[in-house]
Design an enzyme around this catalytic site. Structure first.
Site, PDB file in Angstrom:
ATOM      1  N   CYS A 118      21.715 -14.730 -19.853  1.00  0.00           N
ATOM      2  CA  CYS A 118      23.071 -15.272 -19.943  1.00  0.00           C
ATOM      3  C   CYS A 118      23.823 -14.889 -18.684  1.00  0.00           C
ATOM      4  O   CYS A 118      23.480 -13.904 -18.036  1.00  0.00           O
ATOM      5  CB  CYS A 118      23.806 -14.727 -21.166  1.00  0.00           C
ATOM      6  SG  CYS A 118      25.293 -15.691 -21.511  1.00  0.00           S
ATOM      7  N   CYS A 120      27.282 -14.221 -18.495  1.00  0.00           N
ATOM      8  CA  CYS A 120      28.612 -13.615 -18.657  1.00  0.00           C
ATOM      9  C   CYS A 120      28.779 -12.240 -18.010  1.00  0.00           C
ATOM     10  O   CYS A 120      29.888 -11.875 -17.638  1.00  0.00           O
ATOM     11  CB  CYS A 120      29.037 -13.600 -20.119  1.00  0.00           C
ATOM     12  SG  CYS A 120      27.853 -12.859 -21.228  1.00  0.00           S
ATOM     13  N   CYS A 128      29.857 -17.615 -20.097  1.00  0.00           N
ATOM     14  CA  CYS A 128      28.395 -17.624 -20.134  1.00  0.00           C
ATOM     15  C   CYS A 128      27.782 -18.731 -19.284  1.00  0.00           C
ATOM     16  O   CYS A 128      26.556 -18.850 -19.202  1.00  0.00           O
ATOM     17  CB  CYS A 128      27.914 -17.736 -21.581  1.00  0.00           C
ATOM     18  SG  CYS A 128      28.543 -16.411 -22.618  1.00  0.00           S
ATOM     19  N   LYS A 193      24.209 -18.870 -32.897  1.00  0.00           N
ATOM     20  CA  LYS A 193      25.078 -17.810 -32.408  1.00  0.00           C
ATOM     21  C   LYS A 193      26.520 -18.252 -32.581  1.00  0.00           C
ATOM     22  O   LYS A 193      26.971 -19.199 -31.935  1.00  0.00           O
ATOM     23  CB  LYS A 193      24.784 -17.519 -30.937  1.00  0.00           C
ATOM     24  CG  LYS A 193      25.709 -16.469 -30.345  1.00  0.00           C
ATOM     25  CD  LYS A 193      25.267 -16.038 -28.968  1.00  0.00           C
ATOM     26  CE  LYS A 193      26.266 -15.057 -28.382  1.00  0.00           C
ATOM     27  NZ  LYS A 193      25.881 -14.598 -27.057  1.00  0.00           N
ATOM     28  N   ARG A 203      31.088  -6.334 -25.440  1.00  0.00           N
ATOM     29  CA  ARG A 203      31.716  -6.826 -24.204  1.00  0.00           C
ATOM     30  C   ARG A 203      32.251  -5.671 -23.369  1.00  0.00           C
ATOM     31  O   ARG A 203      32.295  -5.756 -22.150  1.00  0.00           O
ATOM     32  CB  ARG A 203      32.784  -7.863 -24.538  1.00  0.00           C
ATOM     33  CG  ARG A 203      32.116  -9.135 -25.071  1.00  0.00           C
ATOM     34  CD  ARG A 203      33.091 -10.236 -25.403  1.00  0.00           C
ATOM     35  NE  ARG A 203      32.384 -11.324 -26.077  1.00  0.00           N
ATOM     36  CZ  ARG A 203      32.973 -12.340 -26.683  1.00  0.00           C
ATOM     37  NH1 ARG A 203      34.296 -12.421 -26.686  1.00  0.00           N
ATOM     38  NH2 ARG A 203      32.259 -13.272 -27.265  1.00  0.00           N
ATOM     39  N   LYS A 246      22.884 -14.780 -35.283  1.00  0.00           N
ATOM     40  CA  LYS A 246      23.748 -13.729 -34.749  1.00  0.00           C
ATOM     41  C   LYS A 246      25.202 -14.093 -34.968  1.00  0.00           C
ATOM     42  O   LYS A 246      25.563 -15.229 -34.639  1.00  0.00           O
ATOM     43  CB  LYS A 246      23.460 -13.590 -33.262  1.00  0.00           C
ATOM     44  CG  LYS A 246      24.340 -12.645 -32.520  1.00  0.00           C
ATOM     45  CD  LYS A 246      23.986 -12.619 -31.074  1.00  0.00           C
ATOM     46  CE  LYS A 246      24.999 -11.763 -30.361  1.00  0.00           C
ATOM     47  NZ  LYS A 246      25.147 -12.071 -28.994  1.00  0.00           N
ATOM     48  N   SER A 272      27.031  -5.438 -32.098  1.00  0.00           N
ATOM     49  CA  SER A 272      27.794  -4.247 -31.740  1.00  0.00           C
ATOM     50  C   SER A 272      28.931  -3.927 -32.701  1.00  0.00           C
ATOM     51  O   SER A 272      29.127  -2.771 -33.069  1.00  0.00           O
ATOM     52  CB  SER A 272      28.333  -4.404 -30.318  1.00  0.00           C
ATOM     53  OG  SER A 272      29.151  -5.559 -30.219  1.00  0.00           O
TER      54      SER A 272
HETATM   55  C1  PBG Z   1      25.802 -12.398 -23.964  1.00  0.00           C
HETATM   56  C2  PBG Z   1      25.578 -11.652 -25.235  1.00  0.00           C
HETATM   57  C3  PBG Z   1      26.521 -11.162 -26.147  1.00  0.00           C
HETATM   58  C4  PBG Z   1      25.807 -10.464 -27.102  1.00  0.00           C
HETATM   59  C5  PBG Z   1      24.459 -10.582 -26.795  1.00  0.00           C
HETATM   60  N1  PBG Z   1      24.332 -11.316 -25.642  1.00  0.00           N
HETATM   61  C6  PBG Z   1      28.005 -11.224 -26.127  1.00  0.00           C
HETATM   62  C7  PBG Z   1      28.722 -12.494 -26.247  1.00  0.00           C
HETATM   63  O1  PBG Z   1      28.128 -13.578 -26.393  1.00  0.00           O
HETATM   64  O2  PBG Z   1      29.939 -12.437 -26.151  1.00  0.00           O
HETATM   65  C8  PBG Z   1      26.408  -9.717 -28.262  1.00  0.00           C
HETATM   66  C9  PBG Z   1      25.631  -8.538 -28.718  1.00  0.00           C
HETATM   67  C10 PBG Z   1      26.390  -7.577 -29.537  1.00  0.00           C
HETATM   68  O3  PBG Z   1      27.591  -7.746 -29.860  1.00  0.00           O
HETATM   69  O4  PBG Z   1      25.783  -6.549 -29.908  1.00  0.00           O
HETATM   70  N2  PBG Z   1      26.059 -13.748 -24.145  1.00  0.00           N
HETATM   71 ZN    ZN Z   2      27.046 -14.681 -22.343  1.00  0.00          ZN
END
Ligand code: PBG
Ligand code: ZN
Length: 322
Positions: A118, A120, A128, A193, A203, A246, A272
């Site tokens: 990704c 981001c 992203c 997702k 983040r 997710k 997280s």
């Molecule tokens: C990146 C990504 C994210 C997570 C995994 N890959 C964050 C998002 O999409 O904002 C989240 C993982 C977590 O919260 O443990 N795109």
């Molecule tokens: Zn991302």
């Protein structure tokens, strides 16, 4: 009374005999955040018990978890130079590529390495994908993501895991990997997702918050089920090997729906925010950590998850919670 369900609950032996859901350590994938530098093992404030590791310290850590029987990891790179188009994500010497090479040099096929794909953490705006005309552009982003995946495969990653939610990224990545001789590099798609507030602590850990706006024009609306199955079906058609849901806890119905609609392995990501809520509640003495963690893990498995990605994995195996 002929029917006494309590007979099967009389003691632990009989309860374990008739337990309908089983967990084992093979099901877990353990995430890591890797940073530049040396001798860094720095706890992430928002995620107690989770660290930023420099490569040298990650090698020591992985040696320990391998001994515990955890041998599948998911890698995130943090602290790379950021740009509008996130090109450092596919730098041959990116922190993730370096980490993969170092891990493979030390542990070869004892360790199975999955890398997050990704932009981001690599873009100045924190989205992203690439932004043009105030919109996260789908098709321009695809090629950059595919290059990132190829760089990781070249470094020795066993599997790549795109988390960006651009349309068509699975086939774009699959094609580029195949064209370059990486047809055996696996692909786990973050298929379903949702745009979620549960990613907050991540983040902070990945320094990947959008500077402006939110991710709702690409991550999914949590009011949807049909949309989830549609995304999963597209990823399956595009060649994904594993489909992921997710977040996990608030989406057990989605895990179940996906399990009933695919023959591919189903993974869930215990994210997280879910992790930090449990950790902080335990720290505050509000709940029993082992009890709550294992209740959640069994819920994922009961819902239909074959694979669980969780920051709790080390505690679970090290403290003998299984
Ligand atoms: C990146 C990504 C994210 C997570 C995994 N890959 C964050 C998002 O999409 O904002 C989240 C993982 C977590 O919260 O443990 N795109
Ligand atoms: Zn991302």
């Amino acid at each position: 009374m002929k029917n006494r369900p309590r007979r099967l609950r009389k003691n632990a032996i009989i309860r374990n005999l008739v337990a309908e859901t089983r967990l084992n350590k093979e099901m877990f994938i353990y995430p890591y955040f890797v940073v530049k530098g040396e001798n860094v093992k720095h706890e992430i404030e928002a995620m107690p018990g989770v660290y930023h590791f420099s490569i040298d310290m990650l090698l020591k850590e992985v040696e320990e978890v391998l001994k515990l029987g955890l041998n599948k990891i998911l890698l995130f790179g943090v602290g790379e130079d950021k740009s509008e188009d996130g090109h450092t994500s596919h730098d041959h010497n990116s922190i993730v590529a370096e980490a993969v090479r170092a891990l493979k040099a030390n542990f070869a096929d004892q360790i199975y390495i999955i890398t997050d794909i990704c932009l981001c953490a690599y873009t100045t705006h924190g989205h992203c994908g690439v932004i043009e005309q105030d919109y996260v552009q789908n098709d321009v982003t695809l090629h950059i993501l595919a290059k990132m995946a190829l760089t990781h495969a070249e470094a020795g990653a066993d599997m790549v895991a795109p988390s960006d939610m651009m349309d068509g990224r699975v086939s774009e990545i699959r094609d580029l990997l195949d064209e370059n001789g990486y047809s055996n590099t696996g692909l786990m798609s973050y298929s379903i997702k949702y745009a979620s507030s549960y990613y907050g602590p991540f983040r902070e850990a990945a320094n990947s918050s959008p500077q402006k706006g939110d991710r709702k024009s690409y991550q999914m609306d949590f009011r949807g089920v049909g949309d989830a199955l549609r995304e999963a079906k597209l990823d399956e058609e595009e060649g994904a090997d594993i489909l992921m849901v997710k977040p996990a806890l608030a989406y057990l119905d989605i895990i179940r729906a996906l399990k009933e609609n695919t023959h591919l392995p189903v993974a869930c990501y215990n994210v997280s925010g879910e992790y930090s809520m449990v950790k902080n509640a335990a720290k505050a003495g509000l709940i029993n950590e082992e009890g709550l963690v294992m209740e959640n893990m069994y819920a994922f498995a009961r819902a239909g998850a074959d694979i669980i990605i969780t920051y709790h994995a080390r505690d679970i195996v090290e403290k003998g919670w299984l």
